[in-house]
Scaffold this active site. Structure first.
Site, short mmCIF file in Angstrom:
data_model
loop_
_atom_site.label_atom_id
_atom_site.label_comp_id
_atom_site.label_asym_id
_atom_site.label_seq_id
_atom_site.Cartn_x
_atom_site.Cartn_y
_atom_site.Cartn_z
N ASP A 356 32.75 39.36 28.27
CA ASP A 356 32.52 40.14 29.39
C ASP A 356 31.17 39.59 29.80
OD1 ASP A 356 31.31 42.04 30.81
OD2 ASP A 356 31.75 43.63 29.44
N GLU A 358 29.78 40.10 32.87
CA GLU A 358 29.57 41.13 33.91
C GLU A 358 30.39 40.94 35.12
OE1 GLU A 358 29.28 44.25 34.85
OE2 GLU A 358 27.24 44.37 33.69
N GLY A 432 27.98 46.78 29.95
CA GLY A 432 26.47 46.79 30.10
C GLY A 432 25.83 47.96 30.88
N ASP A 433 26.90 48.49 31.91
CA ASP A 433 26.42 49.61 32.97
C ASP A 433 26.47 50.87 32.16
OD1 ASP A 433 28.88 49.64 33.03
OD2 ASP A 433 29.16 49.76 35.04
#
Length: 474
Positions: A356, A358, A432-433
């Site tokens: 991952d 992003e 991450g978000d």
């Protein structure tokens, strides 16, 4: 292509007069050995590890100096401090490794910039004295007897994952587990539980130095009440403890995972996993406490499960945004494990080890499906990721109970991800978000994992996998 690791054993010797901790003339033979290894290389840079073995009297405080021969410069160093003027380099001890007992070692590692080959230095000096290559027998003042030289063999590194990473010059900067210690010398708490009946908390440690989690202490504390895991402590000593994302935790809208959802055994001892369901996740801003940022190289691993997975976004462990927002390509560098086929075109149904980074879960070096990918469906799975921050990354996986690592990708970063722009937060159990404004839909199991500074060698990662197999997850 990675250069072959260079190993250079250089004997070092020094007189008793330069040993800071000695107040009377030393009577034993004085000397030491340096093992210098180039552990990895990439275009424009390299990583190296250095181990000093003391063959003489105990010392307290040291400086090791050498000269580079092909214009190399040190860009990042751990377990010590460095000064460099031109080709001349001096590394001084950190506060915690200043003392080296007879037969003991001190180790440090570094990343450097280079324009070509990286030969090992030809000579070293210790505490300002040129080293001659063998233990030196000082001239006796009261006796003509010759002291017996100290043996030159060094103690092999301990076999737990973070000891192995340190021995390879890529030390753990975050180490988390609910099942066992990841350092042979670790005696602290592994995680914290909170009891629903009175909202009190209790730390769960290890049953012995470097051992398994004390599940009996959790059972005694929780009793018939419900408990959740509120904190997973960092064993590296850098304070990178993971708190749950949610009210009462580190912010966000998630909740803590139940503490008793799954039991397994490690080395025959009962332990509990961190059993993540949608809405459970953990986070830490480690940007000021050693987690690599920007384009600095890093590696990581986790032991997870191939039987408790889904396609929800995103069961991750690794480097993430401090903002908890999707801040663009390269803002993350985390292991993903699950059945999500982000870009489509996947072969099979997973679950897969992916990166991952992003703006996408990458099975390899592009959004196209990587034909070397494979599903890992065993009860216990080792997942690994490393990224040199500028040009190269690798994804690996294996059964955590047996066998060697399979390299799923080892090559160029996807387009738009060079250089990386890591922010240095740590995420576990979500993307991450998440989870300030977004929803965490991921499912997964976490048993243990660590993040390291530097680009680990294949040999180090193979040793870590062997250690995981030896742990005996059942």
């Amino acid at each position: 292509m990675r250069t072959r690791a260079l190993l250079l054993a250089v004997g070092l010797a020094f007189t008793a007069g330069v040993v800071a901790a000695t107040t009377t003339p030393a009577q034993a033979a004085a000397g030491c050995r340096v093992d210098y290894a180039v552990t990895s290389s990439w275009p424009g840079g390299f990583g190296a590890s250095v181990t000093v073995t003391n063959l003489g009297d105990p010392i307290n405080g040291w400086q090791l100096s050498w000269s580079f021969t092909t214009g190399q410069t040190i860009t990042q160093l751990w377990n010590g401090s460095v000064t460099q003027s031109g080709a001349q380099v001096t590394v001084a001890n950190a506060s915690y490794n200043a003392a080296i007992t007879t037969g003991g070692t001190a180790a440090f590692g570094f990343n450097g910039a280079s324009t070509g080959s990286n030969p090992a230095p030809a000579a070293f000096t210790l505490n300002g004295v040129v080293c001659t290559g063998a233990p030196v027998t000082p001239t006796p003042t009261t006796s003509s007897a010759t002291p017996t030289p100290t043996p030159t063999t060094s103690t092999p590194p301990a076999g737990l994952p973070c000891d192995l990473y340190a021995a390879g010059g890529t030390p753990c900067v975050a180490a988390h587990s609910t099942t066992r210690a990841l350092f042979a010398a670790y005696t602290g708490a592994l995680y914290q539980v909170r009891r629903s009946s009175d909202n009190t908390t209790h730390d769960i440690g290890v049953v012995s130095r470097g051992g398994a989690a004390n599940a009996a202490a959790q059972d005694s504390f929780c009793g018939g009440a419900s408990c959740v895991i509120t904190v997973i402590y960092d064993q590296s000593g850098r304070g990178n403890n993971l708190g749950y994302q949610g009210p009462g935790g580190v912010g966000g809208a998630d909740t803590a995972a139940g503490a008793t959802r799954e039991t397994v055994t490690v080395g025959g001892s009962k332990v509990y996993s961190l059993y993540i369901n949608p809405g459970n996740s953990y986070w830490r801003n480690g940007s000021a406490t050693g987690i690599p940022t920007g384009s600095a190289p890093e590696g990581m691993y986790m032991v997870t499960s191939g039987t408790h997975v889904n396609s929800g976004c995103c069961f991750d462990y690794g480097n993430s945004e401090t903002t908890r927002r999707a801040d663009g390509a390269g803002a993350m560098d985390a292991i993903y494990f699950g059945t999500s086929c982000w870009f489509g075109g996947c072969s099979g149904s997973g679950p897969w080890v992916q990166a991952d980074l992003e703006y996408g879960l990458y099975p390899g070096g592009s959004s196209s499906w990587n034909p070397n990918q494979r599903a890992f469906t065993s009860k216990f799975v080792t997942a690994m990721l490393k990224n040199n921050g500028t040009s190269r990354f690798a994804i690996k996986g294996s059964n955590a109970q047996s066998g060697s690592l399979a390299t799923l990708w080892d090559g160029s970063l996807p387009g738009g991800y060079s250089p990386m722009r890591k922010q240095g937060a740590i995420i576990l159990g979500s993307g991450g978000d998440c989870c300030a404004t977004n929803t965490n839909l991921s499912t997964g199991t976490f048993y243990e994992g660590a993040m390291v500074s530097g680009y680990p060698s294949d040999a180090t990662e193979n040793a870590v996998q062997a250690s995981i197999v030896t742990a005996g997850y059942r």
